[in-house]
Structures are given as C-alpha cells and as structure tokens.
Write an enzyme that holds these catalytic residues in place. Structure first.
Site, mmCIF file in Angstrom:
data_model
loop_
_atom_site.group_PDB
_atom_site.id
_atom_site.type_symbol
_atom_site.label_atom_id
_atom_site.label_comp_id
_atom_site.label_asym_id
_atom_site.label_seq_id
_atom_site.Cartn_x
_atom_site.Cartn_y
_atom_site.Cartn_z
ATOM 1 C CG ASP A 63 6.539 3.810 0.965
ATOM 2 O OD1 ASP A 63 7.815 4.085 0.673
ATOM 3 O OD2 ASP A 63 5.738 4.325 0.446
ATOM 4 C CG ASN A 108 10.791 -1.446 -4.811
ATOM 5 O OD1 ASN A 108 10.577 -2.224 -3.730
ATOM 6 N ND2 ASN A 108 10.346 -0.301 -5.109
HETATM 7 C C1 IPE Z 1 6.299 -0.326 -2.020
HETATM 8 O O1 IPE Z 1 6.913 0.962 -1.727
HETATM 9 C C2 IPE Z 1 7.300 -1.473 -1.930
HETATM 10 C C3 IPE Z 1 8.002 -1.442 -0.786
HETATM 11 C C4 IPE Z 1 8.134 -0.909 0.494
HETATM 12 C C5 IPE Z 1 9.132 -2.783 -0.512
HETATM 13 P P1 IPE Z 1 7.351 1.912 -3.009
HETATM 14 O O2 IPE Z 1 8.040 2.900 -2.598
HETATM 15 O O3 IPE Z 1 8.022 1.136 -3.903
HETATM 16 O O4 IPE Z 1 5.796 1.908 -3.892
HETATM 17 P P2 IPE Z 1 5.627 3.400 -4.713
HETATM 18 O O5 IPE Z 1 6.192 3.421 -5.946
HETATM 19 O O6 IPE Z 1 5.516 4.773 -3.942
HETATM 20 O O7 IPE Z 1 3.999 3.063 -5.034
HETATM 21 C C1 IPE Z 2 10.659 1.939 1.222
HETATM 22 O O1 IPE Z 2 11.259 3.135 1.162
HETATM 23 C C2 IPE Z 2 11.720 0.801 0.860
HETATM 24 C C3 IPE Z 2 11.596 0.050 -0.417
HETATM 25 C C4 IPE Z 2 10.994 0.452 -1.395
HETATM 26 C C5 IPE Z 2 12.918 -0.945 -0.691
HETATM 27 P P1 IPE Z 2 11.234 3.968 0.071
HETATM 28 O O2 IPE Z 2 12.829 3.723 -0.593
HETATM 29 O O3 IPE Z 2 10.234 3.579 -1.020
HETATM 30 O O4 IPE Z 2 11.195 5.433 0.582
HETATM 31 P P2 IPE Z 2 10.623 6.659 -0.067
HETATM 32 O O5 IPE Z 2 9.189 6.386 -0.415
HETATM 33 O O6 IPE Z 2 11.454 6.818 -1.356
HETATM 34 O O7 IPE Z 2 10.630 7.820 0.937
HETATM 35 MG MG MG Z 3 8.423 4.308 -1.356
#
Ligand code: IPE
Ligand code: IPE
Ligand code: MG
Length: 236
Positions: free
Chosen positions: A16, A64
C-alpha cells in the site's frame, strides 16, 4: 539477521501507498503503481533467496474496481507486463500462483496466468501467491459454494464441514495459514486480505514507508519484529 529456522513460513504483504508516493512527487498515481511494481520485483526475489517458503502479495482487491477507470487500466497493464516477463525468471525457481476470482479477466490474461502456474508448479523455491481481484470475503463465499455443491450432490454431510475443510477449499487450500502480515503506508487495517487465514497472524504495520520505497531492509526489520512476538494461539 533472523536465522532461517525462525523465519515465518508464510508472509503476506499489503503493498500500500503507491498513490501517496506519486502524489508527494507531483506525479500521476499510475507512476506510483509503476514504482510499486519495481519494489515488488525486488522483494519477491529477495524473499526467495532469503528462504521464505510462502509469500502472498496483495496486488488488486475486489474493492479496487471502484477506482477511476484509467487507474484500474494502468494497474492491469502493469500486471500484463509482469506476466510477459515472468519467463525471464525461470532460474529463480519460484512457484507462482494466482489467488482471486480470475473469471473476470480477458482470456489472454487468464491463459497466461494458467501457463505460468503450470510451468512453475514443480519449482522448489518459494511459493509466490499474487492476490489479484482478491477479497477475503469473496474467497470464503467461493469456498462455501464449493462445499454446498458437494452437500447437494450427496457427497458430504453438513456436520462433516470442519474448519480444516473450509481452509482446504480456499484459493490456496494446501498452503499454511499466514504467520506475518506486513503493511506499509500507515494504514492499520486488513482491507479484506486473507481474513480467514490471518486468525492468528502477527501484524507489522510500518508507517514510515510507502510501498514503492520498501526495501529488503524493511522486510528484515519486519522479520526481526516478528521474531520478538510470543505466539500463544490461545494457550499459555
Ligand atoms: C489494499 O489497499 C489493496 C491492495 C494493496 C492491493 P487499499 O488502498 O485498496 O485499501 P484501503 O482502501 O485503504 O482500505
Ligand atoms: C496500493 O497503493 C496499490 C493498490 C491498491 C492497487 P494505493 O494505490 O492504494 O496507494 P494509496 O493508498 O492511495 O497511497
Ligand atoms: Mg491504498
């Protein structure tokens, strides 16, 4: 450095912070995903060489899809690139599997995933699970459906459904439960990752690092932290 025999058998990583990493640099979010994909490559190779037996990485969740279309598209494109280059890693001896509801993907991606799974199935190094269109609840629903079908067919009695049988019917039902879950970026939640398998997992949340900046040293830090934990599993 944590000695091999004290390593967790199964590590899960919630990769993340890609979006915030890009934002801090004034870049579009997709550049964060690109940098995150690089960090993933480095960590997967390192974890294998380090002797981890199972590594599950959260690539894309069932939630996602809520993101803007161009972002989803950019992530799927990175996935395609990765699938195309995986052949170059034959010498790594990693066994690759895909966890999630793969039925939503284009046939060419699915074929590629299947090819990689089959070709790497006999590798004896680390098992790398890529959680894609993965949701822990979705996984449990799938397991429930599989068991319900067997009950309907008269092969199984409801009383015969045990915790072990539910575990066996998850996407990677032959793998051990996750021992350690690592999440960088300062979010202290599971976000639907391995919710059944993490019942007795240890958690290491790292708020000082975003996924694209995650290095083998961060992994070592988490492994060292894990080693200090006293796992009791309800006992004393
Ligand atoms: C969890 O991260 C999913 C992945 C890292 C693939 P998210 O960024 O989607 O999670 P939330 O929305 O902050 O809980
Ligand atoms: C994790 O990084 C990747 C996926 C969820 C696919 P994020 O895209 O959630 O990054 P933040 O949380 O917005 O910084
Ligand atoms: Mg995230």
């Amino acid at each position: 450095m944590v000695e091999r025999q004290f390593l967790p058998a199964h590590v899960g990583i919630i990769m993340d912070g890609n979006g915030r990493w890009a934002k801090r640099r004034g870049l579009p979010r997709k550049m964060g995903h690109k940098a995150g994909a690089e960090a993933f490559r480095t960590i997967a190779r390192y974890a294998n060489r380090r002797g981890l037996r199972f590594l599950t990485v959260y690539v894309f969740s069932t939630e996602n899809w809520k993101r803007p279309e161009d972002e989803v598209h950019a992530i799927l494109k990175l996935l395609r690139n990765y699938l195309d280059e995986v052949d170059q890693y034959r010498d790594e001896n990693i066994r690759i599997r895909f966890l999630g509801d793969l039925s939503v993907f284009d046939p060419d991606i699915r074929e590629k995933m299947e090819e990689i799974r089959v070709e790497s199935a006999h590798n004896t190094g680390m098992t790398l699970n890529l959680a894609i269109n993965y949701g822990g609840r979705d996984e449990i629903v799938h397991a429930a459906r599989r068991l319900a079908k067997r009950v309907q067919a008269g092969e199984l009695a409801p009383e015969e459904i045990t915790e072990a049988l539910v575990s066996e019917n998850l996407y990677a039902g032959d793998e051990p439960d996750v021992d350690l879950i690592i999440r960088p970026s300062g979010e202290y939640r599971l976000s639907n990752f391995l919710i059944w398998q993490s019942a007795y997992a240890e958690y290491v949340f790292m708020d000082e690092v975003l996924w694209p900046d995650f290095t083998p040293d961060h992994l070592e830090e988490a492994l060292t932290e894990y080693q200090k934990r006293n796992r009791r599993f309800g006992g004393i």
